[in-house]
Scaffold this motif. Structure first.
Motif, PDB file in Angstrom:
ATOM      1  N   TYR A 315       0.815  -1.201   0.000  1.00  0.00           N
ATOM      2  CA  TYR A 315       0.000   0.000   0.000  1.00  0.00           C
ATOM      3  C   TYR A 315       0.859   1.266   0.000  1.00  0.00           C
ATOM      4  CZ  TYR A 315       1.036   0.074   5.047  1.00  0.00           C
ATOM      5  OH  TYR A 315       1.662   0.098   6.261  1.00  0.00           O
ATOM      6  N   ALA A 317       0.098   5.972  -0.708  1.00  0.00           N
ATOM      7  CA  ALA A 317      -0.859   7.024  -1.029  1.00  0.00           C
ATOM      8  C   ALA A 317      -0.107   8.233  -1.568  1.00  0.00           C
ATOM      9  CB  ALA A 317      -1.667   7.406   0.212  1.00  0.00           C
ATOM     10  N   VAL A 323      -5.228   5.866   8.226  1.00  0.00           N
ATOM     11  CA  VAL A 323      -6.559   5.416   7.816  1.00  0.00           C
ATOM     12  C   VAL A 323      -7.087   4.410   8.825  1.00  0.00           C
ATOM     13  CG1 VAL A 323      -7.760   4.039   6.074  1.00  0.00           C
ATOM     14  CG2 VAL A 323      -6.217   5.873   5.375  1.00  0.00           C
ATOM     15  N   PHE A 346      -0.363   5.332   5.902  1.00  0.00           N
ATOM     16  CA  PHE A 346       0.111   5.361   4.521  1.00  0.00           C
ATOM     17  C   PHE A 346       1.212   6.408   4.377  1.00  0.00           C
ATOM     18  CE2 PHE A 346      -3.857   3.256   4.151  1.00  0.00           C
ATOM     19  CZ  PHE A 346      -3.904   2.596   2.931  1.00  0.00           C
ATOM     20  N   LEU A 373     -11.031   5.947   4.226  1.00  0.00           N
ATOM     21  CA  LEU A 373      -9.908   6.706   3.688  1.00  0.00           C
ATOM     22  C   LEU A 373      -9.870   8.156   4.148  1.00  0.00           C
ATOM     23  CD1 LEU A 373      -9.897   5.216   0.069  1.00  0.00           C
ATOM     24  CD2 LEU A 373      -8.605   4.463   2.082  1.00  0.00           C
ATOM     25  N   PHE A 383      -5.111   6.520  -3.324  1.00  0.00           N
ATOM     26  CA  PHE A 383      -4.661   5.370  -2.541  1.00  0.00           C
ATOM     27  C   PHE A 383      -4.390   4.197  -3.483  1.00  0.00           C
ATOM     28  CE2 PHE A 383      -6.996   7.991   0.414  1.00  0.00           C
ATOM     29  CZ  PHE A 383      -6.276   7.898   1.592  1.00  0.00           C
TER      30      PHE A 383
END
Length: 728
Positions: A315, A317, A323, A346, A373, A383
């Motif tokens: 992951y 962003a 989050v 993130f 989010l 994202f």
């Protein structure tokens, strides 16, 4: 010495590696990685100075910028999530608490050690609760003894009853400064038989097998386009074929003026295909803006309470942001519970998430993990997710029983739990446990075997008191961590009828414990509580008073003291008759010896009137009151002077096999009449009293199982120095 070493080595070989146990790190947080408070705010906001989480003490409180009282100051404190608070100096110390850890993966009945690098401006003992919920019995107390130099402070918890915990520090009204650098949590664990994990979201193009049949080919790596991108989120015959769902504000509008989830967008990013949510500005009114933009990792099945599931994903962003996650049902956006895998931080660089999600009771039925989010940032943020994977344990299924004998040191061996076999003649499932030399008096029955936590999370519990009678069939229910105390120590045969969901028990050999005759203690206890001063906090629970007094609800108290200490989970019954000179209310607490506070909740409030009433309640020792010996009644909840009367007290085990107090005399009753008094044995109307001969106030005489005094020559099970022993 050589012979002793050889014997130890041979014992190790015979016992196997399962006997080995050690502390294993399961959680850590270095506060230097944060720039502000990263947890849910409970009124008090620790501040950040050079990467150190700092509690400035009870002379300060924190309020939101739009607080209703219009308070403000020159100091604004910002949390990790961007929320802002004014720091307000107060005239007198205000009680405060705050999280120091959250989302700790725990096992049912687990034992944990915490290590914190911490110091304070002056020495202080801080209560730190390990919690898995906020109801009664869902917080276990511990104490951190903090000095004035940077020191790694340790404390422990045992008997944890939840599968995801937090740590809440409660400095109370301490006005000094406390600085925290880091917290590590360790679990006392032993090796178990290897667990096989089944992968659900795969990247190898192979179909996922559920109940022996292939159901779909998953694409957790996003390299293959969706076979049918038009699948609807609420089409339950198809929605689990999509492993990633997205929601973007204003996209995929519905008839209600909102917007629905859709199969996540797949784009090429950094040389590979990934799932993307192009978040729009979150400007919906109120808290709803937190889910203006969302992402879901969808499972092909529902997970039940007690399951353990491994989660993996990559992951990043377009902006650093934290989050929140939730558990949802089969339809993405169908909310189940507010917690899942905790908060996920993130960054603009790819990270890997690997964790085990323990499916707690309130998480049963989880199909997907929802990412909120915009929980902490309302900006338009992109994202990115990739390499999604769920894995679950492959476990033996059926009915299994494991036994223990705590008094003899015989521990549960869940790996080798006995499986129930169907008996055609008895027309039910049957299992036998407790061979000679390993007699048991406590068992756990589960529907799975192969992992300790899974075994404990899927247990069965009969409704009613277990008896040695194969014809006494009791209904059973599903329950986590159900330890069944048997009415005797020996070899037991257990009958289980799956169709009627009932079970029965029969002792094949051993020593049975039968219910004993238990009579009410006729002592009339009188507590003359004088008028109390105004409360320090200005509130006594019934009448608002002016602040500034010195009174406390526990200025006058009454205690019922057991002949021994009690352990978490022991089920008891408390009965008595009671009245007072004026209408009054008493709160109750769990204490060790009288005056040694342990836990705020016992049997709830007791409302006295001027007429005699009968009180009866079932009281099970909560997890955070392990080791308690007395129930305290706070008899200064009201300000007025009041005469309280209590008589005919019975405190016994729920199965009727033991009285926890004597059936005559005043040894088990302590009183405190006024703020200047100290706990002392009640002197009854006939002039009979007891003298406390030790600092712990524990009666030193010997009692039989019925709670009656016996001589030193008495044979059988007795209670001596607060413990059960067998005198032969």
């Amino acid at each position: 010495m050589k012979k002793l070493f050889t014997l130890v080595a041979l014992l190790t070989c015979f016992m196997g590696v399962r006997a080995a146990a050690d502390w294993k790190e399961v959680y850590k947080i270095d506060y230097a990685n944060n720039t502000g408070f990263p947890f849910y705010v409970m009124g008090y906001v620790p501040e950040w100075f050079d990467g150190v989480m700092t509690d400035l003490g009870a002379n300060y409180k924190y309020v939101t910028l739009d607080n209703e009282d219009g308070l403000s100051s020159d100091v604004i404190v910002t949390t990790q999530g961007g929320a802002q608070y004014y720091r307000i100096q107060v005239e007198s110390p205000e009680w405060h608490q705050y999280f120091i850890a959250d989302g700790i993966p725990t096992q049912l009945d687990g034992r944990y050690k915490v290590k914190a690098m911490v110091k304070a401006s002056e020495p202080v003992n801080v209560n730190v609760n390990m919690g898995w919920g906020w109801g009664q019995g869902e917080q276990m107390a511990g104490v951190a003894s903090i000095g004035t130099d940077w020191t790694e402070v340790e404390w422990e918890y045992s008997g944890i009853a939840g599968t995801s915990c937090n740590l809440v520090a409660q400095p109370g009204t301490f006005t000094g400064t406390i600085e925290w650098k880091s917290v590590y949590v360790y679990e006392w664990s032993k090796e178990q038989r290897p667990v096989t994990w089944q992968e659900w979201l795969t990247s190898d193009g192979q179909p996922v097998i559920v109940d022996g049949s292939p159901i779909a080919t998953y694409m957790g790596d996003a390299e293959t386009p969706w076979a049918d991108p038009n699948v609807k989120f609420n089409d339950q015959s198809q929605n689990y074929l999509i492993c990633a769902w997205g929601k973007e504000k204003g996209i995929n509008m519905n008839d209600d003026g909102g917007w629905d989830p859709f199969p996540a967008t797949i784009e090429e990013v950094d040389g590979s295909h990934v799932f993307v949510v192009h978040g729009k500005v979150a400007d919906t009114d109120g808290d709803a803006s937190a889910w203006d933009n969302q992402f879901w990792i969808q499972s092909p099945k529902a997970w039940k309470s007690g399951d353990q599931v491994k989660i993996h994903f990559r992951y990043k962003a377009s902006k650093n942001v934290t989050v929140a996650t939730q558990c949802h049902k089969q339809n993405p956006s169908d909310y189940l519970i507010w917690h899942a895998i905790g908060d996920v931080s993130f960054t603009e660089e790819w990270q890997d998430f690997d964790g085990v999600m323990n499916i707690a009771d309130d998480m049963g039925g989880t199909w997907s993990i929802a990412f909120q989010l915009n929980q902490n940032d309302k900006d338009a943020i992109d994202f990115y997710f990739d390499d999604l994977s769920w894995q679950s344990m492959k476990l033996d299924e059926g009915y299994f029983v494991a036994g223990a004998n705590p008094a003899e040191g015989l521990e549960y061996d869940f790996d080798n739990a006995t499986q129930f076999e169907y008996d055609e003649e008895a027309e039910c499932y049957v299992a036998t446990i407790g061979e000679k030399g390993e007699y048991v008096n406590q068992i756990m029955i589960s529907t799975v075997r192969g992992n300790d936590a899974a075994f404990k999370g899927n247990t069965l519990k009969p409704v009613g008191t277990i008896t040695n009678d194969p014809d006494n069939w009791m209904d059973y229910t599903e329950a986590s961590l159900a330890k069944l105390n048997l009415p005797g120590t020996g070899k037991w045969k257990i009958y289980l009828d799956e169709g009627y969901k009932s079970m029965a028990f029969e002792m094949l050999e051993g020593t049975e414990i039968k219910p004993v005759e238990i009579n009410p203690n006729p002592t009339l206890i009188v507590v003359n509580a004088p008028e109390r001063d105004d409360l320090t906090d200005g509130e006594d629970g019934t009448v608002k008073e002016e602040p500034g007094g010195t009174g406390q609800p526990w200025d006058s108290q009454f205690w019922i003291v057991a002949n021994r200490t009690l352990s978490t989970g022991e089920a008891t019954i408390l009965q008595f008759k009671y009245k007072s000179s004026i209408p009054a209310r008493t709160s109750t607490q769990c204490h060790k010896e009288p005056g040694a506070y342990l836990h705020w909740g016992a049997i709830g409030d007791v409302n006295f009137t001027e007429e005699w009433q009968d009180f009866e309640t079932n009281f099970t020792v909560p997890g955070d009151a392990n080791g308690m010996q007395s129930i305290a009644f706070n008899m200064a909840e009201i300000k007025e002077a009041c005469k309280y009367e209590i008589k005919d007290v019975v405190w016994k085990l729920e199965d009727g096999t033991e009285s926890l107090i004597n059936q005559e005399g005043a040894d088990n009753f302590f009183v405190k009449e006024g703020a200047g008094d100290t706990p002392h044995v009640f002197v009854d109307p006939d002039g009979i009293s007891s003298v406390v001969a030790n600092s712990s106030n524990v009666p030193t005489v010997t009692y039989n199982i019925a709670g009656q005094r016996v001589t030193k020559d008495y044979k059988g099970i007795v209670i001596k120095n607060g413990k059960k022993v067998v005198v032969k």
